[in-house]
Write an enzyme that holds these catalytic residues in place. Structure first.
Site, PDB file in Angstrom:
ATOM      1  N   ASP A  97     -10.176 -26.587  30.265  1.00 22.45           N
ATOM      2  CA  ASP A  97      -9.189 -25.862  29.525  1.00 22.45           C
ATOM      3  C   ASP A  97      -7.716 -25.993  30.039  1.00 22.45           C
ATOM      4  O   ASP A  97      -6.811 -25.680  29.614  1.00 22.45           O
ATOM      5  CB  ASP A  97      -9.603 -24.330  29.288  1.00 22.45           C
ATOM      6  N   LYS A 152     -16.405 -26.012  18.873  1.00 15.58           N
ATOM      7  CA  LYS A 152     -16.647 -27.005  20.186  1.00 15.58           C
ATOM      8  C   LYS A 152     -17.792 -27.474  20.453  1.00 15.58           C
ATOM      9  O   LYS A 152     -18.082 -28.448  20.782  1.00 15.58           O
ATOM     10  CB  LYS A 152     -16.099 -26.048  21.250  1.00 15.58           C
ATOM     11  N   GLN A 159     -13.962 -18.614  26.701  1.00 14.66           N
ATOM     12  CA  GLN A 159     -13.290 -18.399  25.636  1.00 14.66           C
ATOM     13  C   GLN A 159     -12.435 -17.184  25.521  1.00 14.66           C
ATOM     14  O   GLN A 159     -12.986 -15.950  26.129  1.00 14.66           O
ATOM     15  CB  GLN A 159     -14.027 -18.342  24.330  1.00 14.66           C
TER      16      GLN A 159
END
Ligand code: GUN
Length: 292
Positions: free
Chosen positions: A119, A52, A96
């Site tokens: 997200d 990322k 994450q």
């Protein structure tokens, strides 16, 4: 059979984003800035977060990787999230997953400001997505939609079988494939670990989206001739012949399924890079205040 090259497509889209970013910056706007929070030392998570950060560089974004020890408390993590929510220099951030077991991930996701939830995991974004309102779409399903669109794959009226019902992939994917849109307009079936006639249902699919997290779960006898096969699985299986000691295997038995498929994604270089790409798209949208 057409192999869907997710890595190549993601790179192409990242370059398009970069061009847009350079125009924004030339016009005096701040560079989009994505932060990623990584708790603990799960090697797969570290690898995803590193990808990322690399993609941020390619897209011309600023990035911040914030690491916390495995023993970080839930309260410490919440304080960090509050700081990120209030930091005007940050357009979006992700935490994450998975988190260490002593931390309640659902509670953590609730603390993220939906306006920075690139997200798309906050229930507000999920609900907006489900109702077809402007929302940050969850990265993996959104990356898959991009793939279908860029490869001009017809979805209207097709039977899409989604294997797996996670909040990150299966559940939102099923909603997006059924919505009145392109890609979408599918008749959707979700199958999962408790489905009794799973094989029969998958065999009826025009589009299979496998997100169950079991290596080579989808075998050739479960696939109709000409089906479109999207493999979300990224499973590490031991392999002494590789330097790392493992190799990545999807949820689909690629070798035997590919000859029957009209389109298929490989693992690696399939859905994975598109997930990262979708995250970049959301970050750019946030920087441009396109959703909220
Ligand atoms: N873990 C597995 N997939 C994802 C993802 O898309 N985002 C985050 N934050 N964690 C994940």
């Amino acid at each position: 059979m057409i192999l869907i090259n997710g890595a190549e497509l993601a790179e192409e889209i990242l370059q398009e984003i970069r061009q847009e970013v350079e125009i924004l910056v030339a016009n005096g706007k701040r560079r989009p800035h994505l932060a990623a929070v990584l708790v603990g030392n799960n090697p797969a998570s570290l690898s995803y977060v590193t990808n990322k950060v690399k993609s941020c560089e390619t897209a011309g974004f600023r990035s911040s990787l914030i690491k916390r020890d495995e023993n970080c408390t839930e309260q410490e993590l919440i304080s960090l999230i509050e700081e990120l929510n209030n930091d005007p220099e940050i357009d979006g951030f992700i935490v994450q997953l998975p988190l260490p077991r002593h931390i309640d991930a659902d509670n953590i996701l609730l603390k993220i400001d939906p306006k920075k939830d690139v997200d798309g995991f906050h229930p507000l974004n999920f609900g907006r997505m489900a109702q077809g309102l402007p929302a940050f779409l969850p990265a993996t399903p959104s990356g898959i939609l991009q793939m279908l669109e860029r490869y001009k794959i017809e979805t209207d009226g097709k039977h899409c079988v989604v294997i797996g019902r996670s909040n990150i992939v299966g559940n939102p994917m099923s909603i997006l494939m059924a919505r009145k849109a392109y890609p979408g307009n599918c008749t959707v079936t979700i199958v999962h670990s408790r489905t009794s006639n799973l094989k029969d249902l998958v065999k009826q699919a025009d589009i299979i989206i496998a997100a169950i997290g079991i290596p080579k779960f989808v075998t050739s006898d479960m696939v109709k001739e000409g089906a479109i096969v999207i493999d979300v699985g990224i499973n590490r299986v031991a392999d002494a012949s590789t330097k790392s000691g493992f190799r990545l295997v999807g949820d689909v038995d690629f070798e035997h399924v590919a000859p029957k498929a009209s389109f298929i994604t490989p693992v690696p270089k399939g859905v994975g890079p598109m997930t990262v790409c979708a995250l970049m798209i959301n970050t750019l949208k946030s920087a441009k205040s396109e959703i909220y």
